[in-house]
Design a protein around this motif. Structure first.
Motif, mmCIF file in Angstrom:
data_model
loop_
_atom_site.group_PDB
_atom_site.id
_atom_site.type_symbol
_atom_site.label_atom_id
_atom_site.label_comp_id
_atom_site.label_asym_id
_atom_site.label_seq_id
_atom_site.Cartn_x
_atom_site.Cartn_y
_atom_site.Cartn_z
ATOM 1 N N GLY A 95 0.607 -1.207 -0.126
ATOM 2 C CA GLY A 95 0.006 0.124 -0.013
ATOM 3 C C GLY A 95 0.920 1.321 0.144
ATOM 4 O O GLY A 95 0.308 2.220 0.241
ATOM 5 N N GLY A 96 2.132 1.122 -0.051
ATOM 6 C CA GLY A 96 2.840 2.387 -0.093
ATOM 7 C C GLY A 96 3.557 2.681 1.137
ATOM 8 O O GLY A 96 4.256 3.848 1.057
ATOM 9 N N ARG A 97 3.753 1.903 1.950
ATOM 10 C CA ARG A 97 4.492 2.103 3.511
ATOM 11 C C ARG A 97 5.684 2.156 3.145
ATOM 12 O O ARG A 97 6.241 1.135 2.638
ATOM 13 N N LEU A 98 6.498 3.222 3.311
ATOM 14 C CA LEU A 98 7.937 3.315 3.140
ATOM 15 C C LEU A 98 8.641 3.423 4.379
ATOM 16 O O LEU A 98 8.473 4.274 5.335
ATOM 17 N N ILE A 99 9.496 2.565 4.613
ATOM 18 C CA ILE A 99 10.190 2.603 6.040
ATOM 19 C C ILE A 99 11.742 2.673 5.525
ATOM 20 O O ILE A 99 12.400 2.257 4.458
ATOM 21 N N GLY A 100 12.503 3.935 5.979
ATOM 22 C CA GLY A 100 13.825 4.173 5.908
ATOM 23 C C GLY A 100 14.662 3.971 6.975
ATOM 24 O O GLY A 100 14.164 4.092 8.010
ATOM 25 N N TYR A 101 16.146 3.543 6.748
ATOM 26 C CA TYR A 101 16.947 3.461 7.922
ATOM 27 C C TYR A 101 18.260 3.855 7.473
ATOM 28 O O TYR A 101 18.516 3.608 6.322
ATOM 29 N N TYR A 102 18.696 4.474 8.423
ATOM 30 C CA TYR A 102 20.245 4.994 8.044
ATOM 31 C C TYR A 102 20.965 5.231 9.569
ATOM 32 O O TYR A 102 20.498 5.106 10.386
ATOM 33 N N GLU A 103 22.304 5.279 9.271
ATOM 34 C CA GLU A 103 23.293 5.369 10.514
ATOM 35 C C GLU A 103 23.906 6.593 10.368
ATOM 36 O O GLU A 103 24.396 7.101 9.204
ATOM 37 N N THR A 104 24.171 7.406 11.520
ATOM 38 C CA THR A 104 25.030 8.693 11.259
ATOM 39 C C THR A 104 25.639 8.842 12.633
ATOM 40 O O THR A 104 25.061 8.353 13.662
ATOM 41 N N ASP A 105 26.634 9.828 12.794
ATOM 42 C CA ASP A 105 27.249 9.857 14.014
ATOM 43 C C ASP A 105 26.713 11.281 14.582
ATOM 44 O O ASP A 105 26.603 11.344 15.714
ATOM 45 N N ASP A 106 25.953 12.207 13.834
ATOM 46 C CA ASP A 106 25.224 13.249 14.263
ATOM 47 C C ASP A 106 24.165 13.500 13.354
ATOM 48 O O ASP A 106 24.319 14.202 12.419
ATOM 49 N N ASP A 107 22.957 13.017 13.908
ATOM 50 C CA ASP A 107 21.796 13.473 12.978
ATOM 51 C C ASP A 107 21.313 14.676 12.876
ATOM 52 O O ASP A 107 20.902 15.062 11.606
ATOM 53 N N ALA A 108 21.694 15.527 13.740
ATOM 54 C CA ALA A 108 21.232 17.006 13.644
ATOM 55 C C ALA A 108 22.062 17.673 12.613
ATOM 56 O O ALA A 108 21.564 18.275 11.757
ATOM 57 N N ALA A 109 23.395 17.403 12.488
ATOM 58 C CA ALA A 109 24.226 17.852 11.686
ATOM 59 C C ALA A 109 23.871 17.457 10.284
ATOM 60 O O ALA A 109 23.994 18.062 9.193
ATOM 61 N N ARG A 151 5.874 15.230 -4.088
ATOM 62 C CA ARG A 151 4.595 14.835 -4.613
ATOM 63 C C ARG A 151 4.113 13.333 -4.562
ATOM 64 O O ARG A 151 2.843 13.162 -4.433
ATOM 65 N N PHE A 152 5.111 12.584 -4.123
ATOM 66 C CA PHE A 152 4.736 11.101 -3.937
ATOM 67 C C PHE A 152 4.298 10.726 -2.645
ATOM 68 O O PHE A 152 3.745 9.891 -2.472
ATOM 69 N N PHE A 153 4.239 11.721 -1.671
ATOM 70 C CA PHE A 153 4.007 11.559 -0.248
ATOM 71 C C PHE A 153 2.570 11.934 0.132
ATOM 72 O O PHE A 153 2.266 13.024 -0.154
ATOM 73 N N VAL A 154 1.886 11.224 0.902
ATOM 74 C CA VAL A 154 0.868 11.410 1.423
ATOM 75 C C VAL A 154 0.763 11.888 2.904
ATOM 76 O O VAL A 154 1.541 11.739 3.711
ATOM 77 N N GLY A 155 -0.037 13.013 3.140
ATOM 78 C CA GLY A 155 -0.128 13.403 4.341
ATOM 79 C C GLY A 155 1.362 14.141 5.110
ATOM 80 O O GLY A 155 1.538 14.081 6.256
ATOM 81 N N LEU A 156 2.125 14.478 4.352
ATOM 82 C CA LEU A 156 3.467 15.030 4.509
ATOM 83 C C LEU A 156 3.345 16.636 4.628
ATOM 84 O O LEU A 156 3.180 17.381 3.506
ATOM 85 N N ASP A 157 3.840 17.318 5.472
ATOM 86 C CA ASP A 157 4.096 18.762 5.817
ATOM 87 C C ASP A 157 5.683 18.852 5.699
ATOM 88 O O ASP A 157 6.285 18.957 6.690
ATOM 89 N N GLY A 158 6.062 19.648 4.629
ATOM 90 C CA GLY A 158 7.405 19.831 4.301
ATOM 91 C C GLY A 158 8.170 18.979 3.315
ATOM 92 O O GLY A 158 7.629 18.001 2.871
ATOM 93 N N ARG A 159 9.370 19.262 3.533
ATOM 94 C CA ARG A 159 10.159 18.303 2.587
ATOM 95 C C ARG A 159 10.387 16.795 3.340
ATOM 96 O O ARG A 159 10.556 16.862 4.419
ATOM 97 N N PRO A 160 10.369 16.118 2.385
ATOM 98 C CA PRO A 160 10.329 14.545 2.833
ATOM 99 C C PRO A 160 11.426 14.361 3.747
ATOM 100 O O PRO A 160 11.437 13.490 4.868
ATOM 101 N N ASP A 161 12.687 14.853 3.392
ATOM 102 C CA ASP A 161 13.998 14.351 4.369
ATOM 103 C C ASP A 161 13.955 15.016 5.540
ATOM 104 O O ASP A 161 14.663 14.713 6.645
ATOM 105 N N GLN A 162 13.144 16.074 5.694
ATOM 106 C CA GLN A 162 12.998 16.823 7.099
ATOM 107 C C GLN A 162 11.891 16.539 7.786
ATOM 108 O O GLN A 162 11.670 16.800 9.123
#
Length: 123
Positions: free
Chosen positions: A48-62, A82-93
């Protein structure tokens, strides 16, 4: 190191195009993700379009700040929004972060630290 997992909802009618846009991702966007300090980055698409993302980082805020200031990331995210439902703002943010409740390596390390140390007895 911080492990980050997030969830987004891709509009079901746009799934094929969304997948096509990620095979492959622009080389300059891949470079920006790496330069931001994100590694071991994966996206998983569920029913149904459920997207799960995962990453690792030393400083996520940076990493977030780096990508927020990147013109390449801004162009990519503008095209992806435009691909995302119910998202307010940039997908990466604006993706919904998930709370980690289990990590095998962490629990194995904690269990090893709690285990009584065997003492050798002289023969």
């Amino acid at each position: 190191m911080t492990r980050v997992c997030f969830q987004l909802q891709v509009a079901p009618e746009l799934l094929d195009e969304y997948i096509a846009r990620h095979t492959p991702v622009w080389p300059e966007m891949l470079a920006e993700i790496a330069a931001a300090g994100r590694r071991n980055y994966s996206l998983f698409l569920g029913e149904g379009g459920r997207l799960i993302g995962y990453y690792e980082t030393d400083d996520d805020a940076a990493a977030q700040a780096y990508l927020a200031a990147s013109p390449v990331a801004a162009r990519w995210e503008a095209e992806m929004s435009r691909f995302f439902v119910g998202l307010d703002g940039r997908p990466d943010q604006a993706a919904t972060p998930l709370t980690e409740i289990f990590h095998l390596d962490d629990q194995l390390a904690a269990a090893a630290a709690r285990a009584p140390h065997e003492e050798s007895t002289p023969s």
